[in-house]
Write a protein that holds these residues in place. Sequence first.
Motif, PDB file in Angstrom:
ATOM      1  N   MET A 211      81.027-125.155  -3.307  1.00  0.00           N
ATOM      2  CA  MET A 211      80.838-125.037  -4.736  1.00  0.00           C
ATOM      3  C   MET A 211      82.102-124.482  -5.389  1.00  0.00           C
ATOM      4  O   MET A 211      82.424-124.834  -6.509  1.00  0.00           O
ATOM      5  N   LYS A 212      82.791-123.612  -4.645  1.00  0.00           N
ATOM      6  CA  LYS A 212      84.028-123.042  -5.168  1.00  0.00           C
ATOM      7  C   LYS A 212      85.074-124.130  -5.388  1.00  0.00           C
ATOM      8  O   LYS A 212      85.778-124.130  -6.397  1.00  0.00           O
ATOM      9  N   HIS A 213      85.136-125.077  -4.438  1.00  0.00           N
ATOM     10  CA  HIS A 213      86.108-126.164  -4.543  1.00  0.00           C
ATOM     11  C   HIS A 213      85.800-127.057  -5.743  1.00  0.00           C
ATOM     12  O   HIS A 213      86.708-127.530  -6.415  1.00  0.00           O
ATOM     13  N   LEU A 214      84.518-127.274  -5.986  1.00  0.00           N
ATOM     14  CA  LEU A 214      84.126-128.128  -7.105  1.00  0.00           C
ATOM     15  C   LEU A 214      84.514-127.497  -8.435  1.00  0.00           C
ATOM     16  O   LEU A 214      85.016-128.178  -9.326  1.00  0.00           O
ATOM     17  N   SER A 215      84.324-126.194  -8.568  1.00  0.00           N
ATOM     18  CA  SER A 215      84.687-125.532  -9.818  1.00  0.00           C
ATOM     19  C   SER A 215      86.202-125.536 -10.027  1.00  0.00           C
ATOM     20  O   SER A 215      86.678-125.697 -11.152  1.00  0.00           O
ATOM     21  N   ILE A 216      86.957-125.395  -8.954  1.00  0.00           N
ATOM     22  CA  ILE A 216      88.414-125.458  -9.068  1.00  0.00           C
ATOM     23  C   ILE A 216      88.849-126.860  -9.471  1.00  0.00           C
ATOM     24  O   ILE A 216      89.699-127.030 -10.351  1.00  0.00           O
TER      25      ILE A 216
END
Length: 67
Positions: free
Chosen positions: A1-6
Motif C-alpha cells: 500500500m505504501k508503494h501505491l501511495s508513492i
Amino acid sequence: MKHLSILLSLLLGYTTNIYAQSPEMDDALRSSGKIYVVVVVIAIIFIGLAFYLFSIDRRLKKIEKEK
C-alpha cells in the motif's frame, strides 16, 4: 500500500509543462478528439507497468519469505 501511495503521489504531483510539440498540433488533436485517445493509451501503458511492477514485487516477497 505504501508503494501505491508513492506511485500515485508521483503521477499526480509531478505536473510540469513540457512543450515537445507545437501548439498547432495540440489544437488539431483537441479539435478532432484524438487527444483523448492519446491520453487513454498513455494511461493504459502506465497502469500496465504499475501492475507488472507490483506483481514482480509480490513474487519477490514470496521468494524472500521462502528463504
